[in-house]
Design a protein around this motif. Sequence first.
Motif, PDB file in Angstrom:
ATOM      1  N   ILE A  39      29.039  12.936 -31.333  1.00  0.00           N
ATOM      2  CA  ILE A  39      27.659  12.580 -31.019  1.00  0.00           C
ATOM      3  C   ILE A  39      27.357  12.794 -29.543  1.00  0.00           C
ATOM      4  CG2 ILE A  39      27.406  10.996 -32.961  1.00  0.00           C
ATOM      5  CD1 ILE A  39      27.614   8.665 -30.866  1.00  0.00           C
ATOM      6  N   ASP A  40      28.384  12.774 -28.696  1.00  0.00           N
ATOM      7  CA  ASP A  40      28.178  13.037 -27.273  1.00  0.00           C
ATOM      8  C   ASP A  40      29.519  13.147 -26.565  1.00  0.00           C
ATOM      9  OD1 ASP A  40      26.780  13.577 -24.940  1.00  0.00           O
ATOM     10  OD2 ASP A  40      25.464  11.858 -25.139  1.00  0.00           O
ATOM     11  N   GLN A  47      21.700   4.913 -29.736  1.00  0.00           N
ATOM     12  CA  GLN A  47      21.059   6.216 -29.927  1.00  0.00           C
ATOM     13  C   GLN A  47      21.461   6.821 -31.273  1.00  0.00           C
ATOM     14  OE1 GLN A  47      22.378   9.068 -27.002  1.00  0.00           O
ATOM     15  NE2 GLN A  47      20.584  10.354 -27.274  1.00  0.00           N
ATOM     16  N   HIS A  48      22.732   6.726 -31.614  1.00  0.00           N
ATOM     17  CA  HIS A  48      23.217   7.250 -32.893  1.00  0.00           C
ATOM     18  C   HIS A  48      22.555   6.515 -34.060  1.00  0.00           C
ATOM     19  CE1 HIS A  48      25.879   8.693 -36.036  1.00  0.00           C
ATOM     20  NE2 HIS A  48      26.108   7.433 -36.361  1.00  0.00           N
ATOM     21  N   GLU A  80      19.729   4.872 -34.114  1.00  0.00           N
ATOM     22  CA  GLU A  80      18.305   5.196 -34.179  1.00  0.00           C
ATOM     23  C   GLU A  80      18.092   6.559 -34.819  1.00  0.00           C
ATOM     24  OE1 GLU A  80      16.859   4.731 -30.183  1.00  0.00           O
ATOM     25  OE2 GLU A  80      17.400   2.616 -30.181  1.00  0.00           O
ATOM     26  N   SER A  81      18.967   7.521 -34.520  1.00  0.00           N
ATOM     27  CA  SER A  81      18.822   8.852 -35.111  1.00  0.00           C
ATOM     28  C   SER A  81      19.138   8.841 -36.608  1.00  0.00           C
ATOM     29  CB  SER A  81      19.719   9.868 -34.395  1.00  0.00           C
ATOM     30  OG  SER A  81      21.083   9.655 -34.711  1.00  0.00           O
ATOM     31  N   GLN A  82      19.986   7.907 -37.040  1.00  0.00           N
ATOM     32  CA  GLN A  82      20.334   7.788 -38.462  1.00  0.00           C
ATOM     33  C   GLN A  82      19.265   7.047 -39.251  1.00  0.00           C
ATOM     34  OE1 GLN A  82      23.242   9.337 -39.708  1.00  0.00           O
ATOM     35  NE2 GLN A  82      23.033  10.135 -37.644  1.00  0.00           N
ATOM     36  N   PRO A 142      15.503   6.166 -38.147  1.00  0.00           N
ATOM     37  CA  PRO A 142      14.409   6.093 -37.177  1.00  0.00           C
ATOM     38  C   PRO A 142      13.354   5.047 -37.504  1.00  0.00           C
ATOM     39  CG  PRO A 142      14.341   8.159 -38.418  1.00  0.00           C
ATOM     40  CD  PRO A 142      15.588   7.439 -38.809  1.00  0.00           C
TER      41      PRO A 142
END
Length: 138
Positions: free
Chosen positions: A104-105, A126-127, A129-131, A133
């Motif tokens: 992821i980063d 962040q991960h 939230e992306s999974q 939204p």
Amino acid sequence: MHEDLKRILYLEDVEEIAEIGLMALEDMGAFLVKHCATGQEAIDAFTTFKPQLCLFDVMLPDISGLDVLKAIRAMPEGRNVPVVFMTAKAQSHEQELYRECGAIDVIVKPFNPLRLSDEVKALWAQHNESQNPTALSA
């Protein structure tokens, strides 16, 4: 709302770096951390430790962090666990390769121990939230 990050599988072969990382993650971040010094040890520990996030070095004495990531992704319980690489091999093309392989980063070494746990928490958020939204608007 996503669950809080508690369990981190930390793969680092250099003892001095591992000690600093553990201090930053356990003492400052209050995480439960399973440290592994080899790739095979991390693969073996994955299913019993059940990490929520993995923090892997890339260059290791036995197998590479990329190969560890591939092995974990082959496990049913490892398909969706976020992986962050911590490495000095962090030129832009290398970072892109790590992301293409499923990380992821990337956290670049030398890392700042005072900021490491906050960086990991931010990547976790962040991960998540992306999974999911829509979780922010709930």
